[in-house]
Design an enzyme around this catalytic site. Structure first.
Site: not given
Ligand code: NAP
Length: 308
Positions: A133, A136-137
């Protein structure tokens, strides 16, 4: 007597939310069940440029906008992890870890999850450099060097997104041409921070136990092995259907995709499937939304027929 819903929609991604919207407009009694956050994979998508009406919109924002339009009808998401469905003579039951819900019809809109490469080091370094992701990261990798594995829309789009943070992103693809849509490819080829490594397999993720430090790769043409230093590895090699709770129903193919007809009907009357969990050739937010609308209309017709 238990409450009996007209329809239980399992999964609140774009497909499930659209069915909820249309079913609400037909005044049906709805339960929208979700095990995470509304929006599904849209939440893990940085920028969306192919949803009509928006030249560009962040996935999380589109997801919120879709949910907002449901709240107008008083539709709320109930949280629960579905374990299985039971089909009885008159009704159907959806069983979560702690509850059983009774309904006349069911729409399965559970989507799909990112495939794993299943190579040494991958599972070990999840959360310490290995990710599925980018949104997200990605921000954890400011000025770092990243690898993206895959050659489809997800890999190339998310590689472009990662260049906002990373100093360099190398897309490693097992063939010498990308599967991604041409317009996405062109954006990537024009991005000076993106490099490509063709005909190459990632065989191992290696690190210093704290975080990822390099990947071991093999060139498929000459079988030579090599290591590439990197701080993170983002894996986008396709999707697996999220359909395990429904295996007992006999509605999936050998790979777990749910088979339907053009009306989104499975082979069990009153059970429908839509979105990425459905066996089809084009997985898009636009197709998910269209399938959601078709399912809602078919449910309305099904209820009219069975209740007349
Ligand atoms: P995908 O289209 O199935 O592409 C997977 C990529 O990973 C392919 O390039 C494939 O290589 C490669 N791959 C598969 N297994 C591999 C392995 N074991 N090792 C190395 N490489 C491997 O998956 P996706 O990109 O996640 O997309 C899923 C669906 O969502 C698609 O239908 C896509 O069109 C859709 N989507 C659309 C958008 C958009 O419209 N903007 C954005 C994201 C996703 P090969 O090419 O050699 O098979």
């Amino acid at each position: 007597m238990p409450e009996i819903y007209d329809v239980i929609i399992i999964g609140a991604g774009p497909a499930g939310m659209t069915t909820a919207l249309y079913a609400a407009r037909s005044n049906l009694k709805i339960l929208l069940l979700e095990q995470g956050t509304q929006g599904g994979q849209m939440n893990n998508t940085a920028e969306i440029e192919n949803y009509p009406g928006f030249a560009s919109i962040m996935g999380a924002e589109l997801s919120f906008k879709m949910y907002e339009s449901l709240t107008k009808f008083g539709i709320e998401i109930t949280y629960g992890v579905v374990q299985r469905i039971e089909v009885n003579e008159n009704n159907k039951a959806v069983i979560t870890e702690d509850k059983m819900y009774t309904t006349k019809t069911i729409v399965i809109a559970t989507g799909a999850v990112h495939k794993r490469l299943k190579i040494p080091g991958e599972a070990e370094y999840v959360g310490r450099g290995v990710s599925y992701c980018a949104i997200c990261d990605g921000a954890f990798f400011r000025d770092k060097e990243l690898i993206v594995v895959g050659g489809g829309d997800s890999a190339v789009e998310e590689a472009i997104f990662l260049t906002r943070f990373a100093s360099q992103v190398t897309i490693i693809h097992r063939r010498n041409s990308l599967r991604a849509q041409k317009i996405i490819q062109n954006h990537a080829f024009a991005n000076s921070k993106i490099k490509f490594l063709w005909n190459t397999l990632v065989e191992e993720v290696q690190g210093d136990e704290q975080s990822v430090t390099q990947v071991r790769v093999k060139n498929k043409q000459n079988n030579s092995s090599n290591t590439i230093p990197c701080n993170g590895v983002f894996i986008y090699i396709g999707l697996n259907p999220h359909s395990e709770p429904f295996f007992n129903l006999g509605i999936t193919d050998q790979n777990g995709w749910i088979k339907t007809d053009a009306h989104m009907k499975t082979n069990i009357p009153g059970i429908f499937a839509i979105g990425d969990v459905r066996k089809k050739t084009l997985c898009q937010i636009t197709t998910a939304v269209g399938e959601g609308a078709i399912a809602a209309q078919q449910i309305y017709l099904y209820l009219q027929k069975t209740e007349s």
